[in-house]
Design an enzyme around this catalytic site. Sequence first.
Site, PDB file in Angstrom:
ATOM      1  N   ALA A   1       2.092   2.849   7.511  1.00  0.00           N
ATOM      2  CA  ALA A   1       2.232   4.257   7.833  1.00  0.00           C
ATOM      3  C   ALA A   1       0.896   4.861   8.246  1.00  0.00           C
ATOM      4  O   ALA A   1       0.834   5.989   8.709  1.00  0.00           O
ATOM      5  CB  ALA A   1       2.814   5.012   6.645  1.00  0.00           C
TER       6      ALA A   1
ATOM      7  N   ASN B   1       0.820  -1.201   0.000  1.00  0.00           N
ATOM      8  CA  ASN B   1       0.000   0.000   0.000  1.00  0.00           C
ATOM      9  C   ASN B   1       0.860   1.259   0.000  1.00  0.00           C
ATOM     10  O   ASN B   1       0.889   2.002  -0.981  1.00  0.00           O
ATOM     11  CB  ASN B   1      -0.949  -0.013   1.205  1.00  0.00           C
ATOM     12  CG  ASN B   1      -2.021   1.045   1.109  1.00  0.00           C
ATOM     13  OD1 ASN B   1      -2.013   1.861   0.194  1.00  0.00           O
ATOM     14  ND2 ASN B   1      -2.942   1.060   2.044  1.00  0.00           N
ATOM     15  N   ASP B   2       1.605   1.460   1.071  1.00  0.00           N
ATOM     16  CA  ASP B   2       2.387   2.692   1.188  1.00  0.00           C
ATOM     17  C   ASP B   2       3.389   2.863   0.043  1.00  0.00           C
ATOM     18  O   ASP B   2       3.615   3.976  -0.417  1.00  0.00           O
ATOM     19  CB  ASP B   2       3.136   2.718   2.524  1.00  0.00           C
ATOM     20  CG  ASP B   2       2.179   2.749   3.708  1.00  0.00           C
ATOM     21  OD1 ASP B   2       1.062   3.277   3.538  1.00  0.00           O
ATOM     22  OD2 ASP B   2       2.541   2.244   4.784  1.00  0.00           O
ATOM     23  N   VAL B   3       3.976   1.754  -0.410  1.00  0.00           N
ATOM     24  CA  VAL B   3       5.047   1.866  -1.411  1.00  0.00           C
ATOM     25  C   VAL B   3       4.511   2.194  -2.806  1.00  0.00           C
ATOM     26  O   VAL B   3       5.300   2.404  -3.730  1.00  0.00           O
ATOM     27  CB  VAL B   3       5.910   0.583  -1.479  1.00  0.00           C
ATOM     28  CG1 VAL B   3       6.622   0.349  -0.157  1.00  0.00           C
ATOM     29  CG2 VAL B   3       5.098  -0.617  -1.877  1.00  0.00           C
ATOM     30  N   VAL B   4       3.177   2.230  -2.977  1.00  0.00           N
ATOM     31  CA  VAL B   4       2.622   2.648  -4.261  1.00  0.00           C
ATOM     32  C   VAL B   4       1.713   3.863  -4.090  1.00  0.00           C
ATOM     33  O   VAL B   4       0.988   4.239  -5.004  1.00  0.00           O
ATOM     34  CB  VAL B   4       1.814   1.517  -4.947  1.00  0.00           C
ATOM     35  CG1 VAL B   4       2.723   0.345  -5.278  1.00  0.00           C
ATOM     36  CG2 VAL B   4       0.652   1.056  -4.082  1.00  0.00           C
TER      37      VAL B   4
END
Lengths: 119, 466
Positions: free
Chosen positions: B433, B392-395
């Site tokens: 995050a 999730n956070d990395v995209v």
Amino acid sequence: MGPGIMGLVTVFVLAAFVGYEVVSKVPSILHTPLMSGSNAIHGIILVGSMIILGGAHGATQESLGFLAVVLATLNVVGGFVVTDRMLEMFKSRQADRSRAGRSPAPANGASATAKGAAS
Amino acid sequence: MSRGTATDLVYLIAIVGFILALKGLSSPKRARIGNLAGAVGMLIAVGWTFSLPEVHSDTHNLVLMLIAMVIGAAIAVPAARLVKMTAMPQMVAIFNGVGGGAAALVSITEFIGLPHGTVAIYKIAEVLFGVLVGSVSFAGSAVAFAKLQELMTGRPVTYPGQQAINAVVGAGVLALAAATLATSSSTLLLLLLLASLVLGVIFVLPIGGADVPVLISLLNSFTGLAVAASGFTLDSNLLIVAGTLVGASGILLTRMMSQAMGRSLPNILFSAFGSVVTASGGDGQSVEGRSVRTGTSDDVGVLLAYARKVAIVPGYGLAVAQAQHTARELADSLAERGVEVFYAIHPVAGRMPGHMNVLLAEANVPYDQLKEMDEANAEMSTVDVALVVGANDVVNPAAKSSPGSPIYGMPIINVDQAANVVFLKRSMRPGFAGIDNELLYDPKTTMLFGDAKESLAKLITAVVAA
């Protein structure tokens, strides 16, 4: 006996530069094995622990030295075994058994096999 | 050749082995042989150490030593052999912690044996440094292990006045060290030991689960420095070089890891990142009540089967679901249909940098199918379907577009540039995050809810049937 404090400091400073330089070229896909591999290297404290236990006098020093050797052995053995397990799994498409429907991914220098290099 | 010279020579060979081990990690094809060189170096060093008179002259101690080694190895080998690849970070934490503990014990024992009153002050200072840093590393690694093993909450543990309390304990440790230096009192050393252990624990408590790997790398570096300090105490070049190699490389690795997360090291260590779950992307625009498009596995299967190019973006959710093998099977069945498949790996996907590569390698994914972030992003605009599995956070495009967002500035995989995006997620819950992801509401995005492994298995069936 001993090389004297400045000799030791010299070695320390040079080793710091070597450590920094050697690692600066490690690709991010190998960061986890790097952490694990360098973890194994500081297991060299086993040598220090052996010297401490070998020269121990009395129950306190013996117990502390004994515990130190147990912990350091854990560090060394566990560290190298785990790292080897991780690295064993890095193999390329060429090392893999033949599979249908390969996409024409460019085979660059890095795609030679880990197994090939190790044998 | 005198015994002393022979020892120096043998230890030099071991040192070369260690440097080769680190150097080998510059490329996957030499990494394993390098690690072997390091292990051989270690074996030579330990074997030779047995021949030293100060080590083997006392038979009683020698027997104790062998027993201790057998115990250590008997625990370490099965633990290291059986640990699951997903549990690797906590395994590294434990092996690091015990190393720090050993370094602290060596320093303490050396302190007890010092002929007080006649030794140079720097000798005592080296011992104290070893005790302090070794204990912080030991206690910190233990807490890091507990967090990753989920023996305690992975969320940051915070309480009022935390920074001030930590600062006071830190100052107290330094004051104790100074007092011990001045008096050479064993009681004060014991207090220093306890205070350092406490410092290690409270230092790690406020660090969130997602940031713990960076912390482990830092503690790894600490242990290296503690070992180097023991080397100074014991007049051993071997310990100094090996410890310093790890200390220096660990600091560089820690820096590279925090850069990959787009954050500074102080921010990771002191900001209790991830403790607050925000509902908006940080730009004040509420995303409550907006609709997302959910698809069935058949819909997504058809989409994938008739795509030309598919990028799989694996995240921690894939690791948790143990779905790396299923992901590979899906990639294989797509490849059989002539679809070009690659994996786009974010540097911090998984729990440590490179962790995802290890997991996929375990599932026999050839590493030339893995593309690092920059390489993957260069191709993303030509990708038909980006399949995001448990990430999730990395995209999250908020990292590029919302200056107010906590992850703003973090480099991401630009899946928003692909023609279609499919998210395999358990729920709409935000990632580590705690930030909502705008991309989930995008019209070109399809959501497929459920366990990553089950969803992937259904997709394989659907692709084969399509």
